[in-house]
Design a protein around this motif. Structure first.
Motif, PDB file in Angstrom:
ATOM      1  N   ILE A 115      50.646  33.720  44.367  1.00  0.00           N
ATOM      2  CA  ILE A 115      50.524  32.277  44.830  1.00  0.00           C
ATOM      3  C   ILE A 115      49.415  32.539  45.947  1.00  0.00           C
ATOM      4  N   LYS A 116      48.301  31.615  46.285  1.00  0.00           N
ATOM      5  CA  LYS A 116      47.484  31.963  47.090  1.00  0.00           C
ATOM      6  C   LYS A 116      47.609  31.629  48.446  1.00  0.00           C
ATOM      7  N   PRO A 117      46.749  31.975  49.411  1.00  0.00           N
ATOM      8  CA  PRO A 117      47.083  31.618  50.901  1.00  0.00           C
ATOM      9  C   PRO A 117      47.163  30.225  51.307  1.00  0.00           C
ATOM     10  N   PHE A 126      40.031  43.398  43.361  1.00  0.00           N
ATOM     11  CA  PHE A 126      40.983  42.502  42.384  1.00  0.00           C
ATOM     12  C   PHE A 126      40.063  41.865  41.406  1.00  0.00           C
ATOM     13  N   TYR A 127      39.121  40.978  42.155  1.00  0.00           N
ATOM     14  CA  TYR A 127      38.135  39.936  41.527  1.00  0.00           C
ATOM     15  C   TYR A 127      36.805  40.866  41.184  1.00  0.00           C
ATOM     16  N   GLU A 128      36.635  41.896  41.006  1.00  0.00           N
ATOM     17  CA  GLU A 128      35.520  42.786  40.626  1.00  0.00           C
ATOM     18  C   GLU A 128      34.845  42.226  39.390  1.00  0.00           C
ATOM     19  N   VAL A 129      35.537  41.589  38.515  1.00  0.00           N
ATOM     20  CA  VAL A 129      35.022  40.773  37.333  1.00  0.00           C
ATOM     21  C   VAL A 129      34.093  39.833  37.680  1.00  0.00           C
ATOM     22  N   HIS A 130      34.353  39.074  38.600  1.00  0.00           N
ATOM     23  CA  HIS A 130      33.383  38.179  39.429  1.00  0.00           C
ATOM     24  C   HIS A 130      32.378  38.466  40.301  1.00  0.00           C
ATOM     25  N   LYS A 131      32.171  39.817  40.514  1.00  0.00           N
ATOM     26  CA  LYS A 131      31.232  40.146  41.391  1.00  0.00           C
ATOM     27  C   LYS A 131      29.782  39.761  41.409  1.00  0.00           C
ATOM     28  N   ALA A 132      29.342  39.342  40.291  1.00  0.00           N
ATOM     29  CA  ALA A 132      27.795  38.895  40.062  1.00  0.00           C
ATOM     30  C   ALA A 132      27.931  37.063  40.354  1.00  0.00           C
ATOM     31  N   ARG A 133      29.092  36.498  40.241  1.00  0.00           N
ATOM     32  CA  ARG A 133      29.115  35.087  40.410  1.00  0.00           C
ATOM     33  C   ARG A 133      28.699  34.728  41.880  1.00  0.00           C
ATOM     34  N   PRO A 134      28.391  33.515  41.957  1.00  0.00           N
ATOM     35  CA  PRO A 134      27.976  33.008  43.172  1.00  0.00           C
ATOM     36  C   PRO A 134      29.165  32.721  44.382  1.00  0.00           C
ATOM     37  N   PHE A 135      30.272  32.437  43.821  1.00  0.00           N
ATOM     38  CA  PHE A 135      31.537  32.232  44.513  1.00  0.00           C
ATOM     39  C   PHE A 135      32.174  33.538  44.941  1.00  0.00           C
ATOM     40  N   TYR A 136      31.757  34.712  44.617  1.00  0.00           N
ATOM     41  CA  TYR A 136      32.689  35.848  44.885  1.00  0.00           C
ATOM     42  C   TYR A 136      32.767  36.165  46.424  1.00  0.00           C
ATOM     43  N   ALA A 173      44.216  23.483  35.025  1.00  0.00           N
ATOM     44  CA  ALA A 173      42.739  24.017  35.025  1.00  0.00           C
ATOM     45  C   ALA A 173      42.535  24.872  36.423  1.00  0.00           C
ATOM     46  N   THR A 174      41.538  25.408  36.308  1.00  0.00           N
ATOM     47  CA  THR A 174      41.121  26.222  37.826  1.00  0.00           C
ATOM     48  C   THR A 174      40.576  25.390  38.717  1.00  0.00           C
ATOM     49  N   ASP A 175      39.844  24.383  38.434  1.00  0.00           N
ATOM     50  CA  ASP A 175      39.347  23.204  39.318  1.00  0.00           C
ATOM     51  C   ASP A 175      40.468  22.175  39.401  1.00  0.00           C
ATOM     52  N   ILE A 177      51.170  22.929  38.555  1.00  0.00           N
ATOM     53  CA  ILE A 177      51.167  23.495  39.606  1.00  0.00           C
ATOM     54  C   ILE A 177      49.897  23.082  40.690  1.00  0.00           C
ATOM     55  N   ARG A 178      48.753  23.333  39.968  1.00  0.00           N
ATOM     56  CA  ARG A 178      47.329  23.061  40.625  1.00  0.00           C
ATOM     57  C   ARG A 178      47.245  21.579  40.977  1.00  0.00           C
ATOM     58  N   ASN A 179      47.524  20.818  40.054  1.00  0.00           N
ATOM     59  CA  ASN A 179      47.634  19.447  40.342  1.00  0.00           C
ATOM     60  C   ASN A 179      48.293  18.781  41.388  1.00  0.00           C
ATOM     61  N   SER A 229      41.361  22.920  46.569  1.00  0.00           N
ATOM     62  CA  SER A 229      40.014  23.035  46.307  1.00  0.00           C
ATOM     63  C   SER A 229      39.902  24.027  44.988  1.00  0.00           C
ATOM     64  N   ILE A 230      38.824  24.377  44.611  1.00  0.00           N
ATOM     65  CA  ILE A 230      38.657  25.574  43.425  1.00  0.00           C
ATOM     66  C   ILE A 230      39.158  26.587  43.931  1.00  0.00           C
ATOM     67  N   ASP A 231      38.802  27.188  45.143  1.00  0.00           N
ATOM     68  CA  ASP A 231      39.157  28.538  45.789  1.00  0.00           C
ATOM     69  C   ASP A 231      40.464  28.320  46.057  1.00  0.00           C
ATOM     70  N   ALA A 232      40.651  27.257  46.918  1.00  0.00           N
ATOM     71  CA  ALA A 232      42.219  27.118  47.452  1.00  0.00           C
ATOM     72  C   ALA A 232      43.087  26.470  46.461  1.00  0.00           C
ATOM     73  N   ASN A 233      42.903  26.911  45.386  1.00  0.00           N
ATOM     74  CA  ASN A 233      43.711  26.462  43.941  1.00  0.00           C
ATOM     75  C   ASN A 233      45.212  26.703  43.816  1.00  0.00           C
ATOM     76  N   ALA A 234      45.794  27.281  44.936  1.00  0.00           N
ATOM     77  CA  ALA A 234      47.102  27.308  44.951  1.00  0.00           C
ATOM     78  C   ALA A 234      47.810  28.683  44.198  1.00  0.00           C
ATOM     79  N   ILE A 235      47.152  29.208  43.020  1.00  0.00           N
ATOM     80  CA  ILE A 235      48.049  30.075  42.195  1.00  0.00           C
ATOM     81  C   ILE A 235      46.839  30.608  41.156  1.00  0.00           C
ATOM     82  N   HIS A 236      46.850  31.833  41.023  1.00  0.00           N
ATOM     83  CA  HIS A 236      46.209  32.574  40.136  1.00  0.00           C
ATOM     84  C   HIS A 236      47.029  32.931  38.809  1.00  0.00           C
ATOM     85  N   GLY A 237      46.521  32.702  37.528  1.00  0.00           N
ATOM     86  CA  GLY A 237      47.439  33.251  36.316  1.00  0.00           C
ATOM     87  C   GLY A 237      46.209  33.954  35.571  1.00  0.00           C
TER      88      GLY A 237
HETATM   89  P1  CMP Z   1      41.440  32.525  39.698  1.00  0.00           P
HETATM   90  O1  CMP Z   1      42.352  31.910  38.555  1.00  0.00           O
HETATM   91  O2  CMP Z   1      42.020  33.138  40.846  1.00  0.00           O
HETATM   92  O3  CMP Z   1      40.142  33.294  39.192  1.00  0.00           O
HETATM   93  C1  CMP Z   1      39.136  33.547  39.910  1.00  0.00           C
HETATM   94  C2  CMP Z   1      38.845  32.610  40.921  1.00  0.00           C
HETATM   95  O4  CMP Z   1      37.436  32.195  41.598  1.00  0.00           O
HETATM   96  C3  CMP Z   1      39.503  31.089  40.535  1.00  0.00           C
HETATM   97  O5  CMP Z   1      40.899  31.035  40.369  1.00  0.00           O
HETATM   98  C4  CMP Z   1      38.949  30.115  41.709  1.00  0.00           C
HETATM   99  O6  CMP Z   1      39.817  30.157  42.704  1.00  0.00           O
HETATM  100  C5  CMP Z   1      37.695  30.849  42.139  1.00  0.00           C
HETATM  101  N1  CMP Z   1      36.560  30.091  41.725  1.00  0.00           N
HETATM  102  C6  CMP Z   1      35.547  29.418  42.653  1.00  0.00           C
HETATM  103  N2  CMP Z   1      34.623  28.707  41.915  1.00  0.00           N
HETATM  104  C7  CMP Z   1      34.628  28.927  40.726  1.00  0.00           C
HETATM  105  C8  CMP Z   1      34.086  28.688  39.607  1.00  0.00           C
HETATM  106  N3  CMP Z   1      32.970  28.149  39.678  1.00  0.00           N
HETATM  107  N4  CMP Z   1      34.422  28.978  38.353  1.00  0.00           N
HETATM  108  C9  CMP Z   1      35.590  29.752  38.225  1.00  0.00           C
HETATM  109  N5  CMP Z   1      36.347  30.296  39.315  1.00  0.00           N
HETATM  110  C10 CMP Z   1      35.837  29.710  40.486  1.00  0.00           C
END
Ligand code: CMP
Length: 139
Positions: free
Chosen positions: A10-12, A50-60, A92-94, A103-105, A110-118
């Motif tokens: 559960i996210k912040p 924890f989110y190492e796999v997303h290191k190259a993504r703009p949102f990291y 969905a993530t968004d 739960i996210r609905n 928002s897409i970062d503050a999306n309540a929960i990770h799975g």
């Molecule tokens: P989570 O399931 O925790 O995994 C990676 C997180 O990156 C994701 O939820 C979102 O909170 C966040 N994130 C931000 N922007 C994006 C994006 N464009 N695509 C995917 N995940 C994103």
């Protein structure tokens, strides 16, 4: 065969808004057993690991800053077909695209503050669970 464990946190935003109880209730009512759970806070460095796999993504950078901004509640959950069923429960993530009643609905902002990770696979569920819990903390 699909595995029977998944990892969630559960996210912040959701912890800070006082929604963790309601979210845990939804998780248990959907048939998941809580195998391990704690309340903790990540440093930005640990969030980055924890989110190492997303290191190259703009949102990291925003994601890791956000994920270290407050308390989180990581959990290991058990149920048949856990990974897939849990992703259906959270939506969905968004949150704008999350199905009604997920739960996210209900709780995401928002897409970062999306309540929960799975976790997205059995393999990642095992890796992510062991990031937070030793085998002696699992019931
Ligand atoms: P989570 O399931 O925790 O995994 C990676 C997180 O990156 C994701 O939820 C979102 O909170 C966040 N994130 C931000 N922007 C994006 C994006 N464009 N695509 C995917 N995940 C994103």
């Amino acid at each position: 065969m699909a595995g029977n464990r998944t990892f969630t946190m559960i996210k912040p935003d959701a912890v800070g808004a006082g929604n963790s109880g309601a979210i845990i209730k939804m998780i248990e009512e959907a048939g998941f057993r809580i195998v391990a759970m704690k309340k903790t806070q990540l440093t930005k460095e640990r969030a980055g690991q924890f989110y190492e796999v997303h290191k190259a993504r703009p949102f990291y950078n925003d994601l890791t800053a956000y994920m270290s901004s407050g308390f989180i509640i990581p959990m290991i959950l058990e149920k048949d077909n856990a990974v897939e069923d849990f992703r259906k429960l959270i939506g969905a993530t968004d949150p704008a695209k999350a199905e009604k009643g997920t739960i996210r609905n209900l709780f995401a902002k928002s897409i970062d503050a999306n309540a929960i990770h799975g976790s997205d696979s059995d393999e990642n569920a095992a890796i992510e669970g062991s990031f937070f819990f030793s085998k002696f903390e699992q019931f």
